[in-house]
Design a protein around this motif. Structure first.
Motif, PDB file in Angstrom:
ATOM      1  N   GLU A   5       0.821  -1.216   0.000  1.00  0.00           N
ATOM      2  CA  GLU A   5       0.000   0.000   0.000  1.00  0.00           C
ATOM      3  C   GLU A   5       0.856   1.269   0.000  1.00  0.00           C
ATOM      4  N   SER A  31      -1.705  13.739  -2.533  1.00  0.00           N
ATOM      5  CA  SER A  31      -1.981  12.518  -3.289  1.00  0.00           C
ATOM      6  C   SER A  31      -1.963  11.261  -2.430  1.00  0.00           C
ATOM      7  N   ALA A  69      -2.309  11.149   1.089  1.00  0.00           N
ATOM      8  CA  ALA A  69      -2.825  11.341   2.448  1.00  0.00           C
ATOM      9  C   ALA A  69      -3.539  10.100   2.974  1.00  0.00           C
ATOM     10  N   SER A  70      -4.083   9.295   2.074  1.00  0.00           N
ATOM     11  CA  SER A  70      -4.854   8.128   2.497  1.00  0.00           C
ATOM     12  C   SER A  70      -3.987   6.984   3.026  1.00  0.00           C
ATOM     13  N   VAL A  71      -2.654   7.048   2.800  1.00  0.00           N
ATOM     14  CA  VAL A  71      -1.812   5.941   3.273  1.00  0.00           C
ATOM     15  C   VAL A  71      -1.634   5.973   4.783  1.00  0.00           C
ATOM     16  N   SER A 105      -3.205   6.658   8.627  1.00  0.00           N
ATOM     17  CA  SER A 105      -4.488   6.675   9.327  1.00  0.00           C
ATOM     18  C   SER A 105      -4.711   7.981  10.082  1.00  0.00           C
TER      19      SER A 105
END
Length: 198
Positions: free
Chosen positions: A5, A131, A133-135, A137
């Motif tokens: 991920e 880009s 930020a979702s990696v 938590s």
């Protein structure tokens, strides 16, 4: 979260830091003239600067800088003038035993200053923060992850470019070859200013 991920982010950071530019050109020149160990403060300054810039971009400071065009222009102008001055000094230098214009490697503080005045760096690290930020938590994890990844990748990249300069220096035998090499690096450094204004 698995390493798979994180792989797109890691790939982005590697490509961003290994691509030729102002810092890599300076690392190559520093390796050729001063060797690896004397170039370490410069490389640490760039790596810490880029890592801290990425962390600040993830924390939101990059957005503030990009929101003020006058501040962005001033940073761009200061960074460009400094790079052009370094390029001019580089083109005027000769072999290591004659380099009257370049008496010592770029310092840690100068390298840190150079990175923080580079709007392209801010745009790159802010783009990474937005880009990817979702990696993470939580925001603090994103700050830590981006700061560490950019800092480590920059140090590794600059080390390779510095060693390449050191190896190139062993191939240069005459004063004319050194003058050509330095002029080429100075030209590349001057050209690296152009993307800052596009």
């Amino acid at each position: 979260m698995s390493i798979a991920e994180y792989s797109p982010l890691i790939l982005f950071v590697i490509v961003s830091t290994f691509t030729p530019g102002g810092a890599t050109t300076l690392a190559t020149a520093s390796g050729a003239h001063f060797g690896y160990y004397r170039s370490m403060p410069f490389m640490y300054g760039i790596a810490l600067g880029l890592g801290s810039m990425a962390a600040c971009a993830a924390a939101g400071l990059g957005g503030v800088i990009l929101a003020f065009p006058s501040l962005q222009f001033a940073m761009k102008l200061a960074g460009s003038l400094y790079l052009m001055w370094l390029a001019w000094k580089m083109t005027r230098s000769g072999p290591p035993h004659l380099h009257a214009s370049v008496k010592r490697p770029t310092t840690f503080v100068a390298a840190l200053w150079l990175v923080w005045h580079n709007p392209k760096g801010w745009a790159m690290t802010l783009g990474a923060a937005a880009s990817f930020a979702s990696v993470a938590s939580q925001p603090v994890y994103l700050v830590f992850t981006l700061g560490c990844l950019f800092g480590i990748a920059a140090m590794f990249s600059l080390s390779l470019w510095c060693i390449a300069g050191l190896l190139l220096a062993r191939l240069l035998q005459t004063d004319m070859q050194w003058h050509f090499f330095n002029a080429l690096l100075g030209l590349l450094l001057a050209i690296s200013v152009i993307p800052m204004w596009l």
